[in-house]
Write an enzyme that holds these catalytic residues in place. Structure first.
Site, PDB file in Angstrom:
ATOM      1  N   SER A 240       0.830  -1.217   0.000  1.00  0.00           N
ATOM      2  CA  SER A 240       0.000   0.000   0.000  1.00  0.00           C
ATOM      3  C   SER A 240       0.860   1.262   0.000  1.00  0.00           C
ATOM      4  CB  SER A 240      -0.963  -0.001   1.190  1.00  0.00           C
ATOM      5  OG  SER A 240      -0.269  -0.202   2.397  1.00  0.00           O
ATOM      6  N   HIS A 270      -2.158  -8.776   2.064  1.00  0.00           N
ATOM      7  CA  HIS A 270      -1.821  -7.499   2.722  1.00  0.00           C
ATOM      8  C   HIS A 270      -2.974  -7.131   3.662  1.00  0.00           C
ATOM      9  CE1 HIS A 270       0.109  -3.765   3.402  1.00  0.00           C
ATOM     10  NE2 HIS A 270      -0.222  -3.102   2.306  1.00  0.00           N
ATOM     11  N   HIS A 317       5.495 -12.436   7.922  1.00  0.00           N
ATOM     12  CA  HIS A 317       5.753 -11.065   7.457  1.00  0.00           C
ATOM     13  C   HIS A 317       6.974 -11.047   6.560  1.00  0.00           C
ATOM     14  CE1 HIS A 317       6.239  -6.697   7.502  1.00  0.00           C
ATOM     15  NE2 HIS A 317       4.950  -6.687   7.794  1.00  0.00           N
ATOM     16  N   ARG A 326       2.640  -4.059  16.709  1.00  0.00           N
ATOM     17  CA  ARG A 326       1.267  -3.581  16.495  1.00  0.00           C
ATOM     18  C   ARG A 326       0.275  -4.635  17.005  1.00  0.00           C
ATOM     19  NH1 ARG A 326       1.612  -2.581  10.173  1.00  0.00           N
ATOM     20  NH2 ARG A 326       2.408  -4.706  10.406  1.00  0.00           N
ATOM     21  N   ASP A 372      -2.554  -7.984  11.575  1.00  0.00           N
ATOM     22  CA  ASP A 372      -3.909  -8.381  11.206  1.00  0.00           C
ATOM     23  C   ASP A 372      -4.459  -9.536  12.045  1.00  0.00           C
ATOM     24  OD1 ASP A 372      -4.165  -6.537   9.055  1.00  0.00           O
ATOM     25  OD2 ASP A 372      -2.791  -7.784   7.907  1.00  0.00           O
TER      26      ASP A 372
HETATM   27  N1  CMX Z   1       1.008 -19.480   6.595  1.00  0.00           N
HETATM   28  C1  CMX Z   1       1.485 -20.447   5.750  1.00  0.00           C
HETATM   29  N2  CMX Z   1       2.534 -20.269   4.928  1.00  0.00           N
HETATM   30  C2  CMX Z   1       3.158 -19.074   5.021  1.00  0.00           C
HETATM   31  C3  CMX Z   1       2.767 -18.066   5.906  1.00  0.00           C
HETATM   32  C4  CMX Z   1       1.630 -18.308   6.704  1.00  0.00           C
HETATM   33  N3  CMX Z   1       1.133 -17.364   7.529  1.00  0.00           N
HETATM   34  N4  CMX Z   1       3.600 -17.010   5.757  1.00  0.00           N
HETATM   35  C5  CMX Z   1       4.492 -17.350   4.799  1.00  0.00           C
HETATM   36  N5  CMX Z   1       4.220 -18.607   4.344  1.00  0.00           N
HETATM   37  C6  CMX Z   1       4.862 -19.305   3.244  1.00  0.00           C
HETATM   38  C7  CMX Z   1       4.755 -18.469   1.980  1.00  0.00           C
HETATM   39  O1  CMX Z   1       3.481 -18.629   1.345  1.00  0.00           O
HETATM   40  C8  CMX Z   1       5.894 -18.994   1.160  1.00  0.00           C
HETATM   41  O2  CMX Z   1       5.507 -20.209   0.592  1.00  0.00           O
HETATM   42  P1  CMX Z   1       5.980 -20.641  -0.887  1.00  0.00           P
HETATM   43  O3  CMX Z   1       7.463 -20.833  -0.758  1.00  0.00           O
HETATM   44  O4  CMX Z   1       5.217 -21.877  -1.154  1.00  0.00           O
HETATM   45  O5  CMX Z   1       5.622 -19.502  -1.795  1.00  0.00           O
HETATM   46  C9  CMX Z   1       6.951 -19.274   2.228  1.00  0.00           C
HETATM   47  O6  CMX Z   1       6.245 -19.401   3.470  1.00  0.00           O
HETATM   48  C10 CMX Z   1       7.979 -18.172   2.384  1.00  0.00           C
HETATM   49  O7  CMX Z   1       7.313 -16.947   2.600  1.00  0.00           O
HETATM   50  P2  CMX Z   1       8.006 -15.788   3.469  1.00  0.00           P
HETATM   51  O8  CMX Z   1       9.263 -15.397   2.763  1.00  0.00           O
HETATM   52  O9  CMX Z   1       8.101 -16.201   4.886  1.00  0.00           O
HETATM   53  O10 CMX Z   1       6.910 -14.636   3.401  1.00  0.00           O
HETATM   54  P3  CMX Z   1       6.680 -13.568   2.234  1.00  0.00           P
HETATM   55  O11 CMX Z   1       7.572 -12.413   2.474  1.00  0.00           O
HETATM   56  O12 CMX Z   1       6.727 -14.200   0.882  1.00  0.00           O
HETATM   57  O13 CMX Z   1       5.157 -13.162   2.484  1.00  0.00           O
HETATM   58  C11 CMX Z   1       3.294 -12.608   3.825  1.00  0.00           C
HETATM   59  C12 CMX Z   1       4.788 -12.407   3.610  1.00  0.00           C
HETATM   60  C13 CMX Z   1       2.811 -11.655   4.899  1.00  0.00           C
HETATM   61  C14 CMX Z   1       2.537 -12.290   2.527  1.00  0.00           C
HETATM   62  C15 CMX Z   1       3.065 -14.090   4.252  1.00  0.00           C
HETATM   63  O14 CMX Z   1       3.674 -14.320   5.499  1.00  0.00           O
HETATM   64  C16 CMX Z   1       1.588 -14.474   4.324  1.00  0.00           C
HETATM   65  O15 CMX Z   1       1.021 -14.848   3.301  1.00  0.00           O
HETATM   66  N6  CMX Z   1       0.967 -14.364   5.546  1.00  0.00           N
HETATM   67  C17 CMX Z   1      -0.457 -14.616   5.673  1.00  0.00           C
HETATM   68  C18 CMX Z   1      -1.248 -13.425   5.156  1.00  0.00           C
HETATM   69  C19 CMX Z   1      -1.108 -12.238   6.093  1.00  0.00           C
HETATM   70  O16 CMX Z   1      -1.261 -12.347   7.291  1.00  0.00           O
HETATM   71  N7  CMX Z   1      -0.850 -11.065   5.501  1.00  0.00           N
HETATM   72  C20 CMX Z   1      -0.815  -9.790   6.262  1.00  0.00           C
HETATM   73  C21 CMX Z   1       0.609  -9.219   6.431  1.00  0.00           C
HETATM   74  C22 CMX Z   1       0.557  -7.878   7.147  1.00  0.00           C
HETATM   75  C23 CMX Z   1      -0.065  -6.847   6.240  1.00  0.00           C
HETATM   76  O17 CMX Z   1       0.595  -6.485   5.235  1.00  0.00           O
HETATM   77  O18 CMX Z   1      -1.195  -6.421   6.460  1.00  0.00           O
END
Ligand code: CMX
Length: 434
Positions: A240, A270, A317, A326, A372
């Site tokens: 964002s 996000h 994250h 937060r 979140d």
């Molecule tokens: N549950 C399961 N798997 C997860 C995970 C979770 N909460 N968080 C990361 N992973 C997985 C990723 O999907 C990724 O899998 P692949 O290798 O199959 O693609 C792997 O772990 C590595 O990811 P990462 O490097 O740890 O995390 P990213 O930087 O790629 O992504 C985020 C970060 C937030 C998108 C991810 O942790 C996620 O999808 N979390 C759940 C959604 C969420 O809570 N989003 C809100 C974030 C805060 C915000 O911006 O508002």
């Protein structure tokens, strides 16, 4: 607005030579290298953005203008009887870097009050949409519909100097921010409360007026202040904030930039994650017949979600490597105000079981909860149970930080953003494969 504008002018005048010197004398100093993993992998960890509004340390979490969340909450002035600082005082801190005096807060409060009237056509735009339109679409469209009000766009057409771009951008930012609580609350009451709209109360502050227009009693006003502060900024690389900065870098005015920022925030990875958390918890509640699961039962739900190839919303994250402060600030609020709430019990059990499971699962680099994981639960407790709406709250907060950034981007003359692409073949050549 004399004092705020003069203060900003003073700050900008002293900041500009620092940026100019870095560019002129030290422009070739390297601050990051980019690997193939980073180029394909979402530019993680590449240092290529500059902001002084906030900084995110992976282990400490966010600092706003150098202050941690507990420091911000302790240092900023609060109105009598309130638990949390006003949004107005926080916005002053983001903009200027200084803790405001009472007079400074009064000035911003007055500025917001003067600019808060939402034009009727904005409501007409919302009303024209099908009722099943997502609140984030309504919010983004409502903001974009006001583009014709942009002072910056008008001034730019006249041919103004780059040195004063920030002044009309500040005007736009204040004009837009002042209207967001009413637009957000309108969307809520229009869509979910039979169009039973509550008129604003000009005597209330940003957070207080929002709670009033939502129709939710105390301490929802304090919760609103806390929410908007916590969600305001998370340095510039998140979707964002980066979208807002990117769109504004083309000198699109803030109505375009903030509408686009909202669109990026609406993604489930996000800002929409706060909605997804509640959806997920409700799914578990349905299967449990409303009973709070014990740790073993909860572990099974978490594993089922992971084994079906889905993420656990509210956990993980891209930058953070510990519990999001937060999340911690909201947990403190919960422990004080809703410790007995059954949904809080769910969140609490999740906090106990998810990090170990994610570690064992072995994919997520950060097994800890993010902002979140808990935000929707508090809304639910106060009767705001329409979780489609939760990301709008995030959007109102995020606007505070992104608008502060855009004002400073203009003041420091940051150019249009334009990173460079390469092709897959080029990467293969660089890797020595071809
Ligand atoms: N549950 C399961 N798997 C997860 C995970 C979770 N909460 N968080 C990361 N992973 C997985 C990723 O999907 C990724 O899998 P692949 O290798 O199959 O693609 C792997 O772990 C590595 O990811 P990462 O490097 O740890 O995390 P990213 O930087 O790629 O992504 C985020 C970060 C937030 C998108 C991810 O942790 C996620 O999808 N979390 C759940 C959604 C969420 O809570 N989003 C809100 C974030 C805060 C915000 O911006 O508002």
């Amino acid at each position: 607005m004399t004092t705020l504008k003069e203060k900003l002018q003073e700050k900008i005048d002293s900041w500009r030579p620092r940026t100019t010197r870095l560019l002129k004398e030290y422009g070739d100093v390297k601050i990051s290298d980019v690997s193939i993993t980073q180029a394909i992998g979402g530019i993680r960890g590449v240092k290529c953005l500059v902001t002084d509004i906030s900084y995110l340390d992976p282990y400490e979490g966010i600092r706003f203008r150098g202050y941690t969340i507990p420091e911000v909450l302790a240092k900023l002035p609060k109105a009598a009887g309130l638990e949390y600082p006003t949004v107005e005082s926080f916005f002053y801190l983001l903009l200027t870097g200084d803790i405001p005096t009472e007079a400074d807060v009064n000035e911003i409060t007055e500025e917001f009050r003067k600019r808060s009237k939402v034009p009727q056509y904005v409501f007409d735009v919302i009303n024209a949409m099908p009722m099943d339109t997502h609140p984030m679409v309504m919010f983004s469209a409502a903001i974009l519909s006001m583009e014709k009000e942009s002072v910056f766009a008008r001034e730019y057409k006249k041919g103004i100097s780059k040195m004063v771009y920030w002044e009309s951008t500040l005007e736009d930012a204040l004009n837009l921010l002042a209207k967001l609580p009413e637009i957000g609350a309108y969307i809520y009451r229009y869509k979910f409360k039979n169009n039973d709209i509550i008129a604003p109360d000009p005597n209330l502050d940003f957070g207080g007026n929002f709670a009033h227009m939502m129709g939710v009693n105390k301490p929802y006003d304090d919760l609103a202040r806390l929410y908007f502060i916590l969600h305001s900024d998370h340095e510039s690389g998140n979707v964002s904030a980066h979208t807002g900065h990117l769109v504004a870098s083309a000198l699109s005015d803030v109505y375009y930039a903030i509408s686009a920022m909202i669109d990026g925030l609406a993604g489930p990875l996000h800002g929409l994650a706060n909605e997804m958390v509640l959806r997920w918890i409700q799914g578990v509640m349905d299967q449990m017949g409303g009973k709070v699961p014990d740790e073993e039962e909860m572990k099974k739900f978490v594993w089922d979600t992971l084994n079906s190839g889905q993420v656990i919303p509210g956990y993980g994250h891209a930058v953070l490597r510990k519990t999001d402060p937060r999340y911690a600030a909201q947990r403190e609020f919960c422990l004080k105000h809703l410790a007995e709430d059954p949904i809080f019990a769910y969140v609490d059990i999740l906090y106990k079981v998810v990090p170990d499971i994610l570690r064992e699962h072995g994919k997520a680099k950060n097994p800890w909860p993010n902002v979140d994981a808990q935000s929707g639960v508090i809304q639910w407790h106060y009767g705001v149970q329409e979780y489609d709406f939760y990301t709008v709250l995030f959007g109102i907060g995020r606007s505070l930080g992104v608008l502060s950034n855009i004002i400073w981007d203009r003041a420091l003359g940051y150019p249009i953003e334009r990173p460079k692409s390469v092709t897959t073949t080029m990467l293969e050549e660089m890797a020595g494969i071809k």
